[in-house]
Design a protein around this motif. Structure first.
Motif, PDB file in Angstrom:
ATOM      1  N   TYR A  26       0.329  -1.125   0.222  1.00  0.00           N
ATOM      2  CA  TYR A  26       0.048  -0.254   0.227  1.00  0.00           C
ATOM      3  C   TYR A  26       1.186   1.676  -0.311  1.00  0.00           C
ATOM      4  CZ  TYR A  26      -4.087  -3.175   1.254  1.00  0.00           C
ATOM      5  OH  TYR A  26      -5.190  -4.049   1.553  1.00  0.00           O
ATOM      6  N   VAL A  61       2.484   1.085   8.190  1.00  0.00           N
ATOM      7  CA  VAL A  61       2.092   1.508   8.854  1.00  0.00           C
ATOM      8  C   VAL A  61       2.700   1.032  10.571  1.00  0.00           C
ATOM      9  CG1 VAL A  61      -0.305   2.864   8.220  1.00  0.00           C
ATOM     10  CG2 VAL A  61       0.343   0.189   9.400  1.00  0.00           C
ATOM     11  N   CYS A  86      -3.124   2.606  11.779  1.00  0.00           N
ATOM     12  CA  CYS A  86      -3.161   1.782  11.744  1.00  0.00           C
ATOM     13  C   CYS A  86      -4.381   2.440  12.353  1.00  0.00           C
ATOM     14  CB  CYS A  86      -3.331   0.299  11.000  1.00  0.00           C
ATOM     15  SG  CYS A  86      -4.820  -0.032  10.853  1.00  0.00           S
ATOM     16  N   ASN A 114      -3.537  -6.659  12.665  1.00  0.00           N
ATOM     17  CA  ASN A 114      -3.785  -5.226  12.189  1.00  0.00           C
ATOM     18  C   ASN A 114      -3.554  -4.420  13.466  1.00  0.00           C
ATOM     19  OD1 ASN A 114      -3.615  -6.203   9.423  1.00  0.00           O
ATOM     20  ND2 ASN A 114      -5.018  -4.413   8.685  1.00  0.00           N
ATOM     21  N   CYS A 172     -11.658  -1.442   8.787  1.00  0.00           N
ATOM     22  CA  CYS A 172     -10.258  -0.667   7.829  1.00  0.00           C
ATOM     23  C   CYS A 172     -11.671   1.076   7.456  1.00  0.00           C
ATOM     24  CB  CYS A 172     -10.113  -0.968   6.933  1.00  0.00           C
ATOM     25  SG  CYS A 172      -9.423  -0.822   6.109  1.00  0.00           S
ATOM     26  N   GLU A 200     -11.412  -7.176   4.184  1.00  0.00           N
ATOM     27  CA  GLU A 200     -11.775  -5.973   5.177  1.00  0.00           C
ATOM     28  C   GLU A 200     -12.956  -5.205   4.228  1.00  0.00           C
ATOM     29  OE1 GLU A 200      -8.194  -3.952   6.123  1.00  0.00           O
ATOM     30  OE2 GLU A 200      -7.090  -5.313   7.126  1.00  0.00           O
ATOM     31  N   CYS A 260      -5.263   4.999   1.570  1.00  0.00           N
ATOM     32  CA  CYS A 260      -5.200   4.940   2.854  1.00  0.00           C
ATOM     33  C   CYS A 260      -3.926   6.161   3.731  1.00  0.00           C
ATOM     34  CB  CYS A 260      -4.256   3.624   3.341  1.00  0.00           C
ATOM     35  SG  CYS A 260      -3.703   3.476   4.892  1.00  0.00           S
TER      36      CYS A 260
HETATM   37 FE1  SF4 Z   1      -4.946   0.151   8.465  1.00  0.00          FE
HETATM   38 FE2  SF4 Z   1      -6.721  -0.038   6.330  1.00  0.00          FE
HETATM   39 FE3  SF4 Z   1      -4.766   1.253   6.007  1.00  0.00          FE
HETATM   40 FE4  SF4 Z   1      -4.408  -0.900   6.249  1.00  0.00          FE
HETATM   41  S1  SF4 Z   1      -5.683   0.425   4.616  1.00  0.00           S
HETATM   42  S2  SF4 Z   1      -3.291   0.382   7.552  1.00  0.00           S
HETATM   43  S3  SF4 Z   1      -6.280  -1.300   7.384  1.00  0.00           S
HETATM   44  S4  SF4 Z   1      -6.517   1.850   7.768  1.00  0.00           S
END
Ligand code: SF4
Ligand code: 13P
Length: 304
Positions: A26, A61, A86, A114, A172, A200, A260
């Motif tokens: 991500y 994160v 997160c 997470n 999330c 999720e 994110c």
């Molecule tokens: Fe957290 Fe969602 Fe970002 Fe993953 S995508 S770090 S679960 S907020």
């Protein structure tokens, strides 16, 4: 400094300091390009037990940095941005775990990675989206208190009717924001495309999927498929690997919400700075590391 100059300085510092860079799918493309290891949360946890370096830089994160530290208490674990946290990792509490343990005899507290190290330490076993089904199905307990994510819990619970799930209300915000209506619109616009969904997402969204799985699962599914178009219902960072691996295939996001903001805080500038300064560092107490390690190791064993 240009991106190329930063990249070459990062490479130089990595060698000088015997550092390894790990990144989640991500984070931004340029940061992914710097990583020695890139993967989903399960891959990163497993890999963290095999690292032979003095320093681990976790491009992701905070809970990912904490997991790497718990599995490597004697190594220096650095986070390019300590404020990349997160929100879901905090959406459960130890008091409720204690209460559930009193209420149910035959209970396993299953903690999605997470989550904070404190939540892991109070749990019996950790899971990721890649192994949750396998691990929960292998647990002897009938009652499963699954924290913090309600959607992953429902996705697993639907496939394990022999278990009694107690749900928590974490989520999330990136995945939970996707709606069945948006999916229907995207499908109408791209009728040939197969829909890949991260667990999720809400049950109303996973119900519509051709494939449900972790980021690595989605990457493998797309790679093995003969289809040419895919709707991707997870954070858009994963598109980079998908496009690299499949230049002949086309990928569509569902909504502009699939970003994110915390993963996107990891920049080349911060990666360079963390290698220069060797901080911010993940610091956890010995006791917390010890207690959080047991459920992580149990995950790695049960996932085999
Ligand atoms: Fe957290 Fe969602 Fe970002 Fe993953 S995508 S770090 S679960 S907020
Ligand atoms: P993976 O389960 O694919 O690692 O992605 C989950 C996630 O949201 C990481 O923050």
């Amino acid at each position: 400094m240009t991106t190329e100059q930063m990249a070459s300085r990062i490479e130089q510092l990595k060698k000088e300091k015997n550092a390894v860079l790990m990144a989640h799918y991500y984070v931004d493309d340029d940061v992914q390009d710097m990583a020695d290891y890139i993967g989903d949360s399960f891959f990163l946890s497993r890999k963290a037990t095999e690292i032979d370096a003095d320093i681990i830089v976790l491009c992701g994160v905070r809970f990912m940095g904490e997991s790497a530290k718990v599995l490597n208490p004697n190594k220096k674990v650095l986070l390019p941005e300590i404020g990349a946290d997160c929100p879901m990792a905090h959406m459960a509490d130890v008091e409720t775990i204690v209460k559930m343990r009193k209420e149910y005899d035959d209970l396993a507290v299953v903690c999605y990675v997470n989550s904070t190290a404190e939540l892991k330490a109070a749990s019996d076993v950790c899971v990721t989206s890649a192994n949750a089904l396998k691990i929960v199905s292998r647990l002897p307990q009938k009652n499963i208190f699954f924290i913090p994510d309600q959607n992953l819990a429902h996705y697993i619970a639907d496939q394990l009717p022999e278990k009694h799930f107690i749900f928590n209300d974490g989520f999330c915000h990136v995945h939970h924001s996707l709606t069945a209506e948006e999916i229907a619109e995207a499908k109408a616009e791209h009728p040939e495309a197969l829909l890949c969904v991260h667990p999720e997402c809400k049950p109303s969204v996973t119900a519509l999927a051709d494939y449900v799985g972790s980021t690595s699962g989605i990457i493998s599914y797309v790679g093995a498929s003969d289809a040419k178009e895919f709707l991707i219902a997870t954070e858009v960072g994963v598109m980079y690997e998908l496009k690299k691996n499949n230049p002949d295939k086309t990928f569509y996001a569902i909504s502009p919400q699939q970003v994110c903001p915390n993963m996107k805080k990891i920049t080349m500038e911060k990666l360079l700075a963390v290698l220069e300064d060797e901080q911010p560092e993940v610091i956890l107490s010995e006791e917390l590391m010890e207690n959080a390690k047991a459920p992580m190791i149990k995950m790695l064993e049960l996932a085999k």
